[in-house]
Design a protein around this motif. Sequence first.
Motif, PDB file in Angstrom:
ATOM      1  N   GLU A   1       0.815  -1.216   0.000  1.00 50.84           N
ATOM      2  CA  GLU A   1       0.000   0.000   0.000  1.00 50.84           C
ATOM      3  C   GLU A   1       0.844   1.260   0.000  1.00 50.84           C
ATOM      4  OE1 GLU A   1      -2.489  -0.524   3.380  1.00 50.84           O
ATOM      5  OE2 GLU A   1      -3.562  -2.239   2.498  1.00 50.84           O
ATOM      6  N   GLY A   2       2.171   1.097  -0.023  1.00 47.74           N
ATOM      7  CA  GLY A   2       3.059   2.241  -0.135  1.00 47.74           C
ATOM      8  C   GLY A   2       3.353   2.964   1.148  1.00 47.74           C
ATOM      9  N   ARG A   3       3.092   2.333   2.294  1.00 53.96           N
ATOM     10  CA  ARG A   3       3.352   2.980   3.579  1.00 53.96           C
ATOM     11  C   ARG A   3       4.814   2.789   3.980  1.00 53.96           C
ATOM     12  NH1 ARG A   3      -1.142   0.385   7.238  1.00 53.96           N
ATOM     13  NH2 ARG A   3      -1.519  -0.976   5.450  1.00 53.96           N
ATOM     14  N   ALA A   4       5.494   3.873   4.236  1.00 49.37           N
ATOM     15  CA  ALA A   4       6.908   3.812   4.611  1.00 49.37           C
ATOM     16  C   ALA A   4       7.045   3.483   6.093  1.00 49.37           C
ATOM     17  CB  ALA A   4       7.592   5.135   4.304  1.00 49.37           C
ATOM     18  N   SER A   5       8.183   2.900   6.450  1.00 47.46           N
ATOM     19  CA  SER A   5       8.493   2.594   7.846  1.00 47.46           C
ATOM     20  C   SER A   5      10.002   2.626   8.020  1.00 47.46           C
ATOM     21  CB  SER A   5       7.942   1.217   8.230  1.00 47.46           C
ATOM     22  OG  SER A   5       8.671   0.192   7.568  1.00 47.46           O
ATOM     23  N   LEU A   6      10.454   2.573   9.265  1.00 43.84           N
ATOM     24  CA  LEU A   6      11.894   2.534   9.517  1.00 43.84           C
ATOM     25  C   LEU A   6      12.521   1.303   8.877  1.00 43.84           C
ATOM     26  CD1 LEU A   6      12.062   3.651  13.275  1.00 43.84           C
ATOM     27  CD2 LEU A   6      12.739   4.960  11.251  1.00 43.84           C
ATOM     28  N   LEU A   7      11.780   0.212   8.855  1.00 37.35           N
ATOM     29  CA  LEU A   7      12.302  -1.025   8.271  1.00 37.35           C
ATOM     30  C   LEU A   7      12.469  -0.932   6.757  1.00 37.35           C
ATOM     31  CD1 LEU A   7      10.228  -3.613  10.324  1.00 37.35           C
ATOM     32  CD2 LEU A   7      12.695  -3.229  10.474  1.00 37.35           C
ATOM     33  N   SER A   8      11.738  -0.027   6.131  1.00 42.33           N
ATOM     34  CA  SER A   8      11.815   0.092   4.676  1.00 42.33           C
ATOM     35  C   SER A   8      12.835   1.131   4.220  1.00 42.33           C
ATOM     36  CB  SER A   8      10.437   0.448   4.098  1.00 42.33           C
ATOM     37  OG  SER A   8      10.024   1.726   4.556  1.00 42.33           O
ATOM     38  N   LYS A   9      13.510   1.784   5.186  1.00 42.89           N
ATOM     39  CA  LYS A   9      14.552   2.745   4.828  1.00 42.89           C
ATOM     40  C   LYS A   9      15.761   2.012   4.251  1.00 42.89           C
ATOM     41  CE  LYS A   9      12.153   6.208   6.412  1.00 42.89           C
ATOM     42  NZ  LYS A   9      11.511   7.153   5.468  1.00 42.89           N
ATOM     43  N   ARG A  10      16.528   2.738   3.438  1.00 47.48           N
ATOM     44  CA  ARG A  10      17.631   2.119   2.709  1.00 47.48           C
ATOM     45  C   ARG A  10      18.643   1.397   3.602  1.00 47.48           C
ATOM     46  NH1 ARG A  10      18.783  -1.056  -1.041  1.00 47.48           N
ATOM     47  NH2 ARG A  10      21.025  -1.180  -1.341  1.00 47.48           N
ATOM     48  N   PRO A  11      19.057   1.957   4.772  1.00 48.41           N
ATOM     49  CA  PRO A  11      20.018   1.216   5.601  1.00 48.41           C
ATOM     50  C   PRO A  11      19.509  -0.154   6.035  1.00 48.41           C
ATOM     51  CG  PRO A  11      19.936   3.508   6.282  1.00 48.41           C
ATOM     52  CD  PRO A  11      18.814   3.313   5.312  1.00 48.41           C
ATOM     53  N   MET A  12      18.232  -0.235   6.437  1.00 50.94           N
ATOM     54  CA  MET A  12      17.683  -1.521   6.862  1.00 50.94           C
ATOM     55  C   MET A  12      17.501  -2.463   5.682  1.00 50.94           C
ATOM     56  SD  MET A  12      17.509  -1.815  10.052  1.00 50.94           S
ATOM     57  CE  MET A  12      16.664  -3.390   9.966  1.00 50.94           C
ATOM     58  N   VAL A  13      17.112  -1.924   4.533  1.00 53.79           N
ATOM     59  CA  VAL A  13      16.975  -2.774   3.351  1.00 53.79           C
ATOM     60  C   VAL A  13      18.336  -3.358   2.957  1.00 53.79           C
ATOM     61  CG1 VAL A  13      16.406  -2.789   0.887  1.00 53.79           C
ATOM     62  CG2 VAL A  13      14.909  -1.605   2.512  1.00 53.79           C
ATOM     63  N   TRP A  14      19.386  -2.513   3.040  1.00 54.98           N
ATOM     64  CA  TRP A  14      20.731  -3.003   2.725  1.00 54.98           C
ATOM     65  C   TRP A  14      21.154  -4.109   3.682  1.00 54.98           C
ATOM     66  CZ3 TRP A  14      25.389  -2.780   5.521  1.00 54.98           C
ATOM     67  CH2 TRP A  14      26.525  -3.185   4.802  1.00 54.98           C
ATOM     68  N   LEU A  15      20.894  -3.901   4.966  1.00 55.95           N
ATOM     69  CA  LEU A  15      21.213  -4.934   5.949  1.00 55.95           C
ATOM     70  C   LEU A  15      20.411  -6.212   5.677  1.00 55.95           C
ATOM     71  CD1 LEU A  15      21.402  -2.771   9.187  1.00 55.95           C
ATOM     72  CD2 LEU A  15      23.306  -3.999   8.119  1.00 55.95           C
TER      73      LEU A  15
END
Length: 397
Positions: free
Chosen positions: A285-299
């Motif tokens: 649904e396109g809702r952003a979260s801290l988990l979807s930020k680039r640093p967490m996605v990279w990890l």
Amino acid sequence: MAPSNATSRLPSLTGMRFLAALLVFSVHGAAAGVFKDQGVAADYYRWFGNAGAVGVSFFFMLSGFVLTWSVRPADTVRGFWRRRLLKIFPNHLVTFVAAIVLLTVTSTAVAFPETLANLFLVHAWVPDSGYVETANTVSWSLSVELLFYLSFPLLIKGVSRIAPAVLWYAAGGVVLVIMLMPLIAQMLLPDTPGFMFMKISWTQIWFVYVFPVARLLEFVLGMLLARIVLSGRWIGLGVIPPALLTIAAYVGAVLIDHNPLYNYVAITVVPLALLIPAAAASDAEGRASLLSKRPMVWLGEISFAFYCVHYLILIYGHRLFGSDPNIFGKPSGPAWSTPGGLLFLAAALVVSVLAAWALYAIVERPVMRRWGRPPGPRRTEQAAVRPERAAEAPAAH
């Protein structure tokens, strides 16, 4: 392979993958014996001793979810199997060789045929701790994943034929069977001799935690949950309630006396089964979260490599400082003051992340880019997922 897939990116689930890997790291850190204060050591193991089981259960359920979410109608069984083997075996082979080198350098016997079974990822099928705890110990879960991948082309045909109105009942049935597994182990398998300091046997632990067929239930549950979201049957629950429920279930398991067999999967299966689709629906649904930020996605992207390397770095990094048995009586390193132990764990975490980054950049990503691209576009089951957010879903492992 039957199509039942989506076109949405799942960055929050990718970020969650690193948190799950971090849970596995924490339990191995708890078992390393780095704290001299026995009270601190006991409290750390009490609170983190079951964290790895939660992380592994998340990974197994996520595998079924993501593979069902991203399956393509143009794919073939052979192509799917090739990509899945390319996903796990290169990292496994690198860390397997590293483990053998480290065993040799530390003058530790290399057991045979246990090590050979580890190499070919069939060791989880043997109800013997000597098979599971050989070479790079964490690879037992890859042995389980191998069953998932081999059976997925057949399972997706069955799961895709389930009527949308029945999906929740099917998921509930699988959850019920998962919750019954500890009871089945208690009734059918001997509880002696006790494993380590627990009043349950290794055979019982193996049955509920390692046995690939038992863990296939979580994989199938993940598949059913993916279809629930794709078919528009998700109940609209946000991420926070199931996340809090997962924490509550975990804390309750620590504080309430019960048979530890229920810790491995049963206690947290419902919260995790709500958390994964909630995060996927939120992403779709396109809702952003801290988990979807680039640093967490990279990890999250390097989490499989992290999972593969962290145990070797923890165990053999600790042994660089000396040789003392850990809480399980196995070779380990010295115990330190509480600040010293925490400093070592923090350093091991940083080194593990850096080593994972190298393994991902040098081995995993080049292999998958060269030979691991699936054919054809995905397509949605219904309009429940926004097609305008088309992109890769996170790779399961």
